[in-house]
Design an enzyme around this catalytic site. Structure first.
Site, mmCIF file in Angstrom:
data_model
loop_
_atom_site.group_PDB
_atom_site.id
_atom_site.type_symbol
_atom_site.label_atom_id
_atom_site.label_comp_id
_atom_site.label_asym_id
_atom_site.label_seq_id
_atom_site.Cartn_x
_atom_site.Cartn_y
_atom_site.Cartn_z
ATOM 1 N N GLY A 1 0.804 -1.216 0.000
ATOM 2 C CA GLY A 1 0.000 0.000 0.000
ATOM 3 C C GLY A 1 0.835 1.263 0.000
ATOM 4 N N SER A 2 0.240 2.348 -0.451
ATOM 5 C CA SER A 2 0.889 3.655 -0.360
ATOM 6 C C SER A 2 0.736 4.187 1.058
ATOM 7 C CB SER A 2 0.268 4.619 -1.376
ATOM 8 O OG SER A 2 -1.116 4.787 -1.120
ATOM 9 N N GLY A 3 1.305 5.358 1.297
ATOM 10 C CA GLY A 3 1.253 5.945 2.632
ATOM 11 C C GLY A 3 2.489 5.696 3.456
ATOM 12 N N HIS A 4 3.451 4.934 2.888
ATOM 13 C CA HIS A 4 4.684 4.595 3.605
ATOM 14 C C HIS A 4 5.913 5.161 2.897
ATOM 15 C CE1 HIS A 4 2.437 1.880 6.137
ATOM 16 N NE2 HIS A 4 1.980 1.236 5.076
ATOM 17 N N ASP B 1 -1.628 -8.300 1.381
ATOM 18 C CA ASP B 1 -0.538 -8.463 0.425
ATOM 19 C C ASP B 1 -0.342 -9.932 0.067
ATOM 20 O OD1 ASP B 1 -0.084 -5.738 0.487
ATOM 21 O OD2 ASP B 1 1.531 -5.868 1.948
ATOM 22 N N HIS C 1 1.219 0.054 10.459
ATOM 23 C CA HIS C 1 0.127 1.007 10.251
ATOM 24 C C HIS C 1 -0.350 1.612 11.566
ATOM 25 C CE1 HIS C 1 -0.035 -2.086 7.048
ATOM 26 N NE2 HIS C 1 -0.130 -1.026 6.276
#
Length: 338
Positions: A57-60, A113, A222
């Site tokens: 996922g994005s955001g990292h 994932d 997260h």
């Protein structure tokens, strides 16, 4: 609740597409988009070299797309914020990366994932794409000696990208790369600590609540809870406690060579990260270990979370060579080699 007043964003639904557009524009000599939210190298590998692909996922940011480039990843498949990209997008990437030498798909151990990767690999195998998976499970917050399947993937994946990318450029086969990577994943451990959780940038939701003056060792990627909350202590005391836990997991012997990386996760200053590294390094030396590869860098962030991740590994000689002596040209991990 929207984060429109606390972050420099536009429409929250367009975060992933817009951040990737900005990223490939800034580093257009290295990376480009080759499909919806699929980042690839501008200059592909030579014939006969295994492709290294990952997903998440994005955001990292900069993980994971920041490590696409020569000597590292060939492709990063990006999901929405904190979300897996889905099997169809991963399958599309595998189709793009199809080559005679095969594909090694590096997967962080998170349920979404893993599910996306498994389904995509099944589709790929039906269409004649040669692909194998390597699971990263470096988070030790589930407990010392917890089964690998119970351990999450954290920032320990990034030095793995460097090792695998260098070995692939050298011409190692798919089976050889899997063996090299498996040896690394069996001897790497990561532990995260937080003193403030993150918010979800699309809706402003706080992932978990940490009161002022409280820290949590073992917090997830997260902001998920981990090892339990306790009063905040000094940088030195925190570093010693984390080194101790990581050593209990890895069980190094006196004289062993150690990799030590401090990863900032969003809002902890580099001043603090340097202070923590200083104590962790000295603690390892006092225990009779030799730090042979080290970095202090933001390689995998969690929005505005305050804290850091400490990555330790007992690298074999080939791992050290690939980390230290081989060139890499990825926007967030450049190495000139020796």
């Amino acid at each position: 609740m929207s984060n429109i007043k606390t972050k420099f964003i536009n429409d929250p639904e367009n975060i992933t597409s817009e951040l990737l557009e900005g990223y490939v524009l800034a580093y257009r000599d290295y990376v480009k988009l080759a499909g919806e939210n699929i980042v690839v190298r501008v200059k592909p590998k030579k014939e006969g070299q295994v492709a290294i692909v990952t997903l998440g996922g994005s955001g990292h940011e900069p993980a994971l797309s920041g490590f696409v480039g020569r000597g590292m990843l060939d492709c990063s498949v990006v999901g929405d914020v904190f979300a897996a990209p889905g099997a169809q997008r991963v399958f599309q990437a595998l189709q793009l990366m199809k080559c005679e030498a095969g594909i090694l798909l590096v997967v962080l151990n998170h349920s979404g994932d893993v599910m996306s990767a498994n389904m995509a690999c099944q589709l790929a195998e039906r269409t004649g794409i040669k692909v194998k998976q390597l699971l990263v499970h470096d988070d030790i917050s589930a407990g010392i000696n917890a089964p690998a399947d119970n351990r999450r993937g954290l920032s320990g994946c990034v030095p793995l990208f460097k090792i695998l990318g260098a070995a692939s450029e050298e011409g190692k086969s798919l089976d050889e790369l899997l063996e090299i990577g498996t040896r690394y994943t069996n001897k790497v451990a990561t532990l995260a600590v937080a003193m403030r959780s993150c918010t979800h940038p699309q809706n402003g939701a706080v992932i978990s609540d940490l009161p002022e003056g409280i820290m949590e060792i073992g917090m997830g990627q997260h902001g998920e809870g981990g090892g339990g909350q306790k009063p905040l202590v000094s940088a030195d005391d925190t570093a010693v406690e984390m080194v101790d836990l990581l050593c209990k997991q890895l069980k190094p012997a006196v004289g062993n060579k150690v990799m030590l990386i401090i990863n900032g996760v969003g809002s902890t200053t580099h001043m603090e990260l340097n202070i923590v590294f200083r104590k962790a390094y000295k603690e390892l030396e006092e225990r009779g270990f030799q730090v042979v590869f080290s970095r202090i860098q933001e390689i995998l962030t969690v929005q505005e979370q305050a804290g850091f991740q400490m990555i330790m590994a007992l690298p074999d000689e080939d791992h050290i060579d690939y980390l230290d002596n081989k060139p890499a040209e990825a926007p967030y991990w450049t190495a000139f080699g020796k």
